[in-house]
Motif scaffolding. Structure first.
Motif, short mmCIF file in Angstrom:
data_model
loop_
_atom_site.label_atom_id
_atom_site.label_comp_id
_atom_site.label_asym_id
_atom_site.label_seq_id
_atom_site.Cartn_x
_atom_site.Cartn_y
_atom_site.Cartn_z
N ARG A 60 100.28 68.46 42.68
CA ARG A 60 100.07 66.82 42.89
C ARG A 60 100.16 66.16 41.70
N ILE A 61 100.99 65.14 41.48
CA ILE A 61 100.66 64.02 40.19
C ILE A 61 100.48 62.88 40.56
N ASP A 62 99.40 62.08 40.24
CA ASP A 62 98.87 60.85 40.40
C ASP A 62 99.11 60.33 38.90
N VAL A 63 99.67 58.97 39.17
CA VAL A 63 99.95 58.21 37.97
C VAL A 63 99.27 56.83 37.98
N GLU A 64 98.57 56.30 37.23
CA GLU A 64 98.08 54.96 37.20
C GLU A 64 98.76 54.52 35.90
N ARG A 65 99.44 53.15 36.29
CA ARG A 65 100.58 52.72 35.24
C ARG A 65 100.03 51.15 35.00
N ARG A 66 99.70 50.82 33.65
CA ARG A 66 99.67 49.38 33.32
C ARG A 66 100.64 48.35 33.67
N GLY A 67 100.74 47.45 34.47
CA GLY A 67 101.64 46.42 34.80
C GLY A 67 102.40 46.98 35.88
N HIS A 68 102.26 48.33 36.47
CA HIS A 68 103.01 48.77 37.49
C HIS A 68 102.23 49.32 38.53
N ALA A 69 102.76 49.62 39.80
CA ALA A 69 102.02 49.91 40.86
C ALA A 69 101.76 51.47 40.73
N PRO A 70 100.52 52.09 40.99
CA PRO A 70 100.41 53.47 40.85
C PRO A 70 101.32 54.30 41.53
N SER A 71 101.62 55.57 41.32
CA SER A 71 102.61 56.31 41.65
C SER A 71 102.25 57.71 41.99
N SER A 72 102.60 58.41 42.91
CA SER A 72 102.34 59.90 43.30
C SER A 72 103.43 60.70 43.81
N TRP A 73 103.43 61.89 43.63
CA TRP A 73 104.30 62.70 44.14
C TRP A 73 103.75 64.31 44.13
N SER A 74 104.32 64.94 45.06
CA SER A 74 103.94 66.29 45.28
C SER A 74 105.20 67.46 45.11
N LEU A 75 104.95 68.55 44.66
CA LEU A 75 106.02 69.43 44.76
C LEU A 75 105.42 71.09 45.16
N PRO A 76 106.40 71.67 45.56
CA PRO A 76 105.94 73.20 45.68
C PRO A 76 105.50 73.68 44.31
N GLY A 77 104.63 74.63 44.30
CA GLY A 77 103.98 74.92 42.94
C GLY A 77 103.73 76.44 43.03
N HIS A 78 103.22 77.00 41.84
CA HIS A 78 102.91 78.53 41.91
C HIS A 78 101.76 78.58 40.74
N ARG A 79 100.63 79.27 40.97
CA ARG A 79 99.45 79.24 40.23
C ARG A 79 99.86 79.66 38.71
N SER A 80 100.81 80.86 38.87
CA SER A 80 101.36 81.47 37.75
C SER A 80 102.34 80.63 36.85
N ARG A 81 102.63 79.32 37.17
CA ARG A 81 103.43 78.51 36.25
C ARG A 81 103.11 77.12 36.18
N LEU A 82 103.16 76.74 34.67
CA LEU A 82 102.63 75.52 34.55
C LEU A 82 103.64 74.34 35.22
N PRO A 83 103.11 73.22 35.88
CA PRO A 83 103.90 72.36 36.32
C PRO A 83 105.11 71.87 35.31
N HIS A 84 106.48 71.67 35.87
CA HIS A 84 107.34 71.16 35.06
C HIS A 84 107.13 69.67 34.41
N ASP A 85 106.50 68.98 35.26
CA ASP A 85 106.31 67.58 34.90
C ASP A 85 105.23 67.59 33.73
N LEU A 86 104.07 68.35 33.90
CA LEU A 86 103.14 68.42 32.79
C LEU A 86 103.92 69.20 31.54
N CYS A 87 104.74 69.93 31.59
CA CYS A 87 105.64 70.54 30.41
C CYS A 87 106.24 69.42 29.76
N HIS A 88 106.80 68.48 30.67
CA HIS A 88 107.63 67.40 30.11
C HIS A 88 106.50 66.56 29.37
N LEU A 89 105.57 66.07 29.92
CA LEU A 89 104.41 65.33 29.25
C LEU A 89 104.09 65.54 28.03
#
Length: 211
Positions: free
Chosen positions: A30-59
């Motif tokens: 689950r990813i929750d995002v607070e953004r200055r000047g924009h509405a908060p956003s969140s999304w969830s994806l299937p995951g795996h404990r042995s894999r770093l979330p793809h969106d975290l790698c991007h960040l």
């Protein structure tokens, strides 16, 4: 004739955001995002404990390499993420981002390639008869980046030093180990962009590590 436009000509200017990564039911991400000047956003994806979330790698990659128009640069411009059939669809003002006329996705595409190089680890290969079976494994060894992989990233994003690229890989490996031991009540929280962007490590800080 090139008809693509810079992001600033199509989307809102970027504003800082805070991203919180946590684990949901059945190891979902689950990813929750607070953004200055924009509405908060969140999304969830299937995951795996042995894999770093793809969106975290991007960040981590985008912040460390000072990439402004990658995935998280889009999120900071007000782009929303909608999950359809376990895949992310990007929306802007309730319309698919891909339908925005002339938008330039080239930096996002380069980011995807860099993340594929830097964020691929935690895999164990075993020979079963004539087959090579690849599985996710928490204790799989992490090989160093090959010289050609480092050079490819420097081609994608000129001016980034081999030392910086190696540091990004090391940071991802550290976070990978933290994510594997993260409890369902904890989270990893990052500023994007971080105050140390373009510094030798240049990665988003954890607000207190596990919060």
């Amino acid at each position: 004739m090139n008809t693509t436009k810079p992001m600033n000509d199509v989307l809102s200017p970027p504003t800082p955001c805070v991203a919180r990564f946590s684990r949901g039911p059945e190891n979902s991400e689950r990813i929750d995002v607070e953004r200055r000047g924009h509405a908060p956003s969140s999304w969830s994806l299937p995951g795996h404990r042995s894999r770093l979330p793809h969106d975290l790698c991007h960040l981590i990659v985008e912040d460390a390499l000072a990439i402004s128009d990658g995935f998280w640069g889009l999120v900071c411009r007000g782009v929303e993420v909608r999950i359809v059939d376990d895949h992310a669809e990007l929306l802007y003002e309730d319309s698919p981002l891909r339908d925005q006329p002339g938008i330039d996705f080239s930096e996002l595409q380069r980011c995807e390639e860099a993340v594929a190089i830097l964020g691929t680890f935690g895999l164990r290969t075993e020979q079963v008869g004539v087959l090579a079976v690849v599985t996710l494994a928490a204790d799989a060894p992490v090989p160093p980046l090959r010289p050609e992989e480092i050079e490819r990233i420097r081609t994608l994003f000129p001016g980034r030093s081999p030392e910086l690229i190696d540091a990004v890989r090391s940071r991802l490996v550290t976070l990978h180990r933290q994510w594997m031991t993260l409890s369902d009540t904890d989270a990893l929280t990052f500023d994007f962009p971080s105050e140390t962007t373009a510094a030798p490590m240049g990665v988003g800080h954890e607000s207190g590590g596990l919060c």
